[in-house]
Every structure is written in C-alpha cells, then in structure tokens.
Design a protein around this motif. Structure first.
Motif, mmCIF file in Angstrom:
data_model
loop_
_atom_site.group_PDB
_atom_site.id
_atom_site.type_symbol
_atom_site.label_atom_id
_atom_site.label_comp_id
_atom_site.label_asym_id
_atom_site.label_seq_id
_atom_site.Cartn_x
_atom_site.Cartn_y
_atom_site.Cartn_z
ATOM 1 N N PHE A 196 0.822 -1.207 0.000
ATOM 2 C CA PHE A 196 0.000 0.000 0.000
ATOM 3 C C PHE A 196 0.858 1.259 0.000
ATOM 4 O O PHE A 196 0.604 2.216 -0.745
ATOM 5 C CB PHE A 196 -0.920 -0.013 1.230
ATOM 6 N N LEU A 197 1.907 1.271 0.826
ATOM 7 C CA LEU A 197 2.732 2.458 0.972
ATOM 8 C C LEU A 197 3.724 2.648 -0.169
ATOM 9 O O LEU A 197 4.029 3.780 -0.558
ATOM 10 C CB LEU A 197 3.524 2.382 2.282
ATOM 11 N N GLY A 198 4.241 1.547 -0.708
ATOM 12 C CA GLY A 198 5.366 1.604 -1.636
ATOM 13 C C GLY A 198 5.271 2.616 -2.758
ATOM 14 O O GLY A 198 6.195 3.417 -2.961
ATOM 15 N N PRO A 199 4.189 2.653 -3.528
ATOM 16 C CA PRO A 199 4.142 3.557 -4.692
ATOM 17 C C PRO A 199 3.940 5.024 -4.334
ATOM 18 O O PRO A 199 4.065 5.892 -5.209
ATOM 19 C CB PRO A 199 2.935 3.038 -5.483
ATOM 20 N N LYS A 200 3.624 5.327 -3.096
ATOM 21 C CA LYS A 200 3.266 6.694 -2.734
ATOM 22 C C LYS A 200 4.514 7.578 -2.648
ATOM 23 O O LYS A 200 5.601 7.119 -2.309
ATOM 24 C CB LYS A 200 2.503 6.715 -1.407
ATOM 25 N N PRO A 201 4.361 8.875 -2.936
ATOM 26 C CA PRO A 201 5.508 9.790 -2.848
ATOM 27 C C PRO A 201 5.980 9.954 -1.410
ATOM 28 O O PRO A 201 5.201 9.765 -0.461
ATOM 29 C CB PRO A 201 4.960 11.106 -3.410
ATOM 30 N N VAL A 202 7.232 10.338 -1.233
ATOM 31 C CA VAL A 202 7.803 10.442 0.113
ATOM 32 C C VAL A 202 7.065 11.474 0.965
ATOM 33 O O VAL A 202 7.042 11.361 2.198
ATOM 34 C CB VAL A 202 9.305 10.790 0.057
ATOM 35 N N ARG A 203 6.439 12.476 0.338
ATOM 36 C CA ARG A 203 5.721 13.489 1.100
ATOM 37 C C ARG A 203 4.517 12.896 1.835
ATOM 38 O O ARG A 203 3.939 13.542 2.718
ATOM 39 C CB ARG A 203 5.235 14.615 0.180
ATOM 40 N N THR A 204 4.134 11.660 1.490
ATOM 41 C CA THR A 204 3.029 10.993 2.179
ATOM 42 C C THR A 204 3.370 10.744 3.643
ATOM 43 O O THR A 204 2.480 10.751 4.501
ATOM 44 C CB THR A 204 2.705 9.650 1.493
ATOM 45 N N LEU A 205 4.642 10.508 3.947
ATOM 46 C CA LEU A 205 5.056 10.167 5.308
ATOM 47 C C LEU A 205 5.114 11.408 6.184
ATOM 48 O O LEU A 205 5.518 12.487 5.740
ATOM 49 C CB LEU A 205 6.430 9.490 5.282
ATOM 50 N N TRP A 206 4.691 11.258 7.437
ATOM 51 C CA TRP A 206 4.726 12.352 8.391
ATOM 52 C C TRP A 206 6.152 12.857 8.573
ATOM 53 O O TRP A 206 7.103 12.077 8.630
ATOM 54 C CB TRP A 206 4.185 11.905 9.747
ATOM 55 N N GLY A 207 6.286 14.147 8.680
ATOM 56 C CA GLY A 207 7.585 14.746 8.933
ATOM 57 C C GLY A 207 8.417 14.991 7.695
ATOM 58 O O GLY A 207 9.532 15.507 7.792
ATOM 59 N N VAL A 208 7.889 14.640 6.514
ATOM 60 C CA VAL A 208 8.619 14.880 5.272
ATOM 61 C C VAL A 208 8.033 16.122 4.607
ATOM 62 O O VAL A 208 6.982 16.061 3.969
ATOM 63 C CB VAL A 208 8.549 13.672 4.314
ATOM 64 N N GLY A 209 8.697 17.245 4.796
ATOM 65 C CA GLY A 209 8.280 18.484 4.171
ATOM 66 C C GLY A 209 9.027 18.717 2.876
ATOM 67 O O GLY A 209 9.769 17.854 2.394
ATOM 68 N N PRO A 210 8.853 19.904 2.290
ATOM 69 C CA PRO A 210 9.513 20.188 1.008
ATOM 70 C C PRO A 210 11.033 20.056 1.068
ATOM 71 O O PRO A 210 11.656 19.527 0.137
ATOM 72 C CB PRO A 210 9.092 21.634 0.717
ATOM 73 N N ALA A 211 11.647 20.524 2.161
ATOM 74 C CA ALA A 211 13.107 20.484 2.243
ATOM 75 C C ALA A 211 13.616 19.044 2.311
ATOM 76 O O ALA A 211 14.566 18.663 1.605
ATOM 77 C CB ALA A 211 13.586 21.271 3.462
ATOM 78 N N THR A 212 12.986 18.217 3.183
ATOM 79 C CA THR A 212 13.407 16.813 3.292
ATOM 80 C C THR A 212 13.160 16.073 1.987
ATOM 81 O O THR A 212 13.996 15.274 1.537
ATOM 82 C CB THR A 212 12.659 16.119 4.444
ATOM 83 N N ALA A 213 11.994 16.332 1.359
ATOM 84 C CA ALA A 213 11.680 15.665 0.096
ATOM 85 C C ALA A 213 12.709 16.015 -0.980
ATOM 86 O O ALA A 213 13.140 15.153 -1.763
ATOM 87 C CB ALA A 213 10.273 16.043 -0.366
ATOM 88 N N ASP A 214 13.127 17.278 -1.022
ATOM 89 C CA ASP A 214 14.116 17.695 -2.021
ATOM 90 C C ASP A 214 15.475 17.045 -1.739
ATOM 91 O O ASP A 214 16.194 16.637 -2.665
ATOM 92 C CB ASP A 214 14.238 19.216 -2.015
ATOM 93 N N HIS A 215 15.812 16.939 -0.444
ATOM 94 C CA HIS A 215 17.073 16.298 -0.063
ATOM 95 C C HIS A 215 17.077 14.831 -0.494
ATOM 96 O O HIS A 215 18.081 14.325 -1.033
ATOM 97 C CB HIS A 215 17.257 16.417 1.446
ATOM 98 N N LEU A 216 15.950 14.147 -0.278
ATOM 99 C CA LEU A 216 15.851 12.745 -0.682
ATOM 100 C C LEU A 216 15.843 12.611 -2.209
ATOM 101 O O LEU A 216 16.428 11.676 -2.763
ATOM 102 C CB LEU A 216 14.573 12.135 -0.092
ATOM 103 N N ARG A 217 15.180 13.553 -2.883
ATOM 104 C CA ARG A 217 15.133 13.490 -4.349
ATOM 105 C C ARG A 217 16.530 13.572 -4.952
ATOM 106 O O ARG A 217 16.851 12.852 -5.916
ATOM 107 C CB ARG A 217 14.258 14.616 -4.876
#
Length: 476
Positions: A185-206
C-alpha cells in the motif's frame, strides 16, 4: 503493529466548506471558499468544486480569487463548526471510549476498546476485515444522517496507516488496510506521504534518488541516518516499512492557547498596536476560560512588514486566567518591541497551562490601585472610536475597537456590520445569510438548511428590520 486493522482515522471532507454548502442550499455543488476575506486573508478550506481550479488550504485569498473568481467567498462560522463537530465526536464515542481528536474535523478511534472491540474479537479471523469495513461504513452513514455531511475513513493496524488510508479514501470513501499489505500500500506513494517529510526533506531525498516510500525502505536505515541524521532517518525508515506503535490517546494535553490576527494594512500607529494586543489578550483569556484552564506564561507574537517574526514571553509567579493580568503582561511585552516600521500580524497566547488559578494577591492589589489612580488622573483613551480592527473571520462580538488598556466596545457603523456568509434574520422574510454588501446596501439570500435555494433581496445597510442571528442546525 497490531495484528488486526483496529485503528480508525476519520477526516470530514472539506469540513468548513461542506458545512456552508449544507447550510446554504443555493451553494450545493458550487465552489465555496472559507477564510479571511481581507487583502491578506488566507484560505481555511475550499470545497472540492474550488479545488479543481487549484485552490487549497493556506493559500493567500487574493491568489484564490484569481484562480476561482466565480466562487462564493465566506467568513468562517466557528460556532456552527464546533456544534457539528460535537455531533460527530459523539458518534465516535459511541464506537469506542478511546477517541483522540486532532481538530474539529479529524480524530483517531481505537476500535479494540469498548463494545465495538468485543464484537470484532468475536468475529472469526477470516471475517475480521469484513467486520471492520462494516463498522466504518455504518459510522459514515450515521454521520451523514446526523449532519448531512460526508466523511472519509481509513482503518489499519496503526495510526500512521489509518491516516494515510483516510487520505487515500477522499472524498467520501473508506479504505481498510489489512495486515500484511502495508508495504504494498505504501510503496508507490511519494515520500511526502510520510509524516515529517516536508519540502526540504523531500528535495534532499530526491537529490539522493529517493522519491517514493518504497525507495525509502530500500535505502535502508543506515543510509537514511547518513542523509537525515539519526532521529529523523530512523523514524522515516520505520514509517516506510509500516511500523508505528503509538497508541490512541483519549486526552491530548493542550500545551498552549493562543489567538492571532493578520491585518489588511500594516499597523504603524503605536496606540493602535497596543489596542490590538489588548483585544487579542481578551480573546485569548476567553478561550482559556472556555477550556477551564489557566496559564503561567504569556506569549506575544509580532510579525513585521518584512515578514520577520518576533516572539516574546513573560512567566508569571502563578497560573492565571485574569484578563487584566494577561492584558497588562502582553502590553509590557509589546512595549519592548519596535513597531514603527509596520506590523502585519499580532498574536497573544498563554502557555504553561494548569487546571487552577492561584493569583498573587499583592499583584492584584497593586493592579487595582493603579487602575484607581489612572481613573483619578482622568487619562484619556489612547484610541479613538474610529480605530476599527479588521480581523479574519471575527465573530460579531469580536469586531470591536478597544482602548489601549481596556476593552470597552465601540458601536459598529452599518457599513461594517455585514460580512459575506453571516447569518441574519429579517422581520418579514425570516432567516437568511449575507451574500455581500457595499455602497450602502446589503444583499441577503433567504433560505434554510435542508430547503430549496431561496430568494435574494437587497436592503439599506441600516435597515432596522434586519439583524444578525445564530446559525440554524444543519439537520432539524
């Protein structure tokens, strides 16, 4: 993680806007945007009809008007929203004694507690998912019958998955995530789906090549700790593989109570700034008393014209819910801040909450003495009757001008009396709501919840037959 999907997350669909649509038959199926209507107002909620045009919560109202000029723009009616919320929360408590409210329109429910838990435990293991689904559907039907509104529900073995499930179910749906299916269920979802992942963290992971939850899990805990630090990396990895053992907590401890206003025009007059601080302090104490709490720390928030934000606080010797104490403490705090460049936002809060008050009698005696002395010297008010605070979605009793150190209300002029969405009643035509006002006229649509779209009529703003009224219930 639980072995059965017994954590339920309820989220009312576009709550404020949906209440307005249910309350006003002429707005059914139309774009509705609720929030602050001034030049610096912010969208609180947009109906799904408005969201297709790109409008969303926390967007500047001016931007929303450009994207969706044909929408109905309304002030919030929090008294009605709280009343509807109480009905919804009552239905949740019928399911389980363990209900954790997150806001007026959102809550977790532990289905393992109470009679509901007994019924689910009595079900055969292979029938558990069906029994849980039936519980969720019955809840949604009960909410619709009691309020006329729709709700989305997620049910899973943890709070994290239940909340993500309710988001996936929107609008007006139900998602049950059975044990063993979490990773899929979780796998295909974007990282921003997870709590605590804001724009800065998402960009760092990207930049590290990680864009989905599945890729977060594949990266492994060690790599995430290297990228984000120990605490954040370990937490993110646990969420990515579906681990979340936080319990549903029936009573959430509120750490502070506060109010704030953004002003349509920057405040540069020092007396006006102090008057607004005094008014906000009174509103804050009102909320504090409604919650049955007191507090030791008074907090002042000031946002300048250039968006720089300052926070100042003062801790008292004992908890208080005295408006005089909070008002004068906030006034001392604003005295130490330079506001000559212009103030865009002010806020007053009380932290260090307690369930009792223990006022310093000497301090109270000193305050009383100072008040008497001020009266003897005949000091004039520092703010004239034309100093009108324009607040976002303020209730009628809150739209008033205050003196710098007192809160004597100033009568409203007819031109400032009517706000779009406001409830009114007319001696001849009955209940209705304000569609708009200007150039000495006010336009009202006369209709009631559950009825048919009503007639529109226009009156002088000072028509004595027209008066504000309380909201009507959504369901009679």
């Amino acid at each position: 993680m639980r072995s059965a999907p017994t954590v339920l997350h309820l989220d009312m669909d576009a709550f404020y806007a949906s209440v307005e649509q249910a309350s006003k038959p002429s707005l059914r199926g139309k774009a509705v945007i609720v929030g602050g209507l001034g030049p610096r107002g912010v969208v609180a909620t947009a109906s799904y009809e408005a969201r297709v045009h790109g409008v969303h919560s926390a967007m500047a109202m001016a931007h929303a008007r450009r994207l969706c000029p044909h929408a109905a723009y309304l002030i919030p009616r929090f008294a009605l929203y709280r009343r509807v919320s109480d009905t919804v929360m009552g239905l949740l408590h019928e399911l389980s004694p363990l209900v954790e409210p997150l806001s007026l329109d959102e809550a977790f429910v532990d289905l393992e507690a109470g009679e509901c838990g007994e019924r689910l435990r009595a079900a055969a293991p292979e029938a558990m998912a069906a029994a849980v689904r039936e519980t969720g559907e019955r809840l949604r039907a009960d909410i619709a019958a009691a309020t006329g509104l729709t709700a989305s529900v997620g049910i899973a073995g943890s709070k994290l998955l239940a909340k993500i499930g309710s988001e996936a179910a929107k609008p007006d749906g139900l998602v049950v995530i059975e044990p063993g299916t979490e990773r899929a269920f979780l796998g295909p979802k974007p990282v921003r789906t997870l709590w605590g992942v804001g724009p800065a963290t998402a960009d760092h992971l990207r930049r590290a090549g990680i864009t989905t939850v599945a890729e977060v899990a594949e990266a492994g805990e060690a790599e995430l700790v290297r990228l984000l630090g120990r605490a954040h990396g370990a937490s993110l990895y646990a969420m990515a593989i579906g681990h979340d053992d936080r319990p549903v907590v029936a009573e959430r401890d509120v750490k502070s109570i506060s109010v704030e206003d953004t002003f349509d025009v920057d405040l540069t007059d020092r007396a006006r700034v102090r008057a607004e601080v005094a008014r906000l302090a009174d509103r804050c104490v009102k909320r504090l008393r409604e919650a049955g709490r007191s507090g030791r720390t008074v907090v002042l928030k000031v946002r300048h014209y250039d968006f720089t934000t300052l926070t100042r606080s003062e801790t008292l010797r004992a908890p208080t819910d005295d408006p005089v104490v909070v008002r004068e403490t906030a006034d001392r705090l604003i005295e130490a801040i330079d506001t000559t460049g212009g103030v865009r936002l002010l806020g007053v809060g009380v932290a260090g909450l307690a369930d009792f008050t223990q006022e310093d009698l000497f301090a109270q005696a000193s305050q009383a003495s100072q008040a008497i002395q001020a009266g003897l010297t005949g000091q004039p008010d520092r703010v004239g009757s034309d100093a009108r605070p324009e607040t976002r979605g303020a209730a009628p009793e809150e739209r008033r001008a205050d003196t710098a150190l007192a809160s004597a209300p100033v009568p409203e002029t007819p031109a400032h009396r009517w706000r779009p969405g406001q409830d009114v009643t007319h001696e001849e035509y009955g209940p209705g709501w304000v569609q708009g006002s200007g150039v000495g006229r006010v336009t009202v649509r006369f209709e009631v919840p559950g009825g048919v779209p009503g007639r529109v009529r226009t009156f002088p703003v000072d028509d004595p037959r027209l008066s504000p009224s309380d909201p009507l219930p959504l369901v009679s």
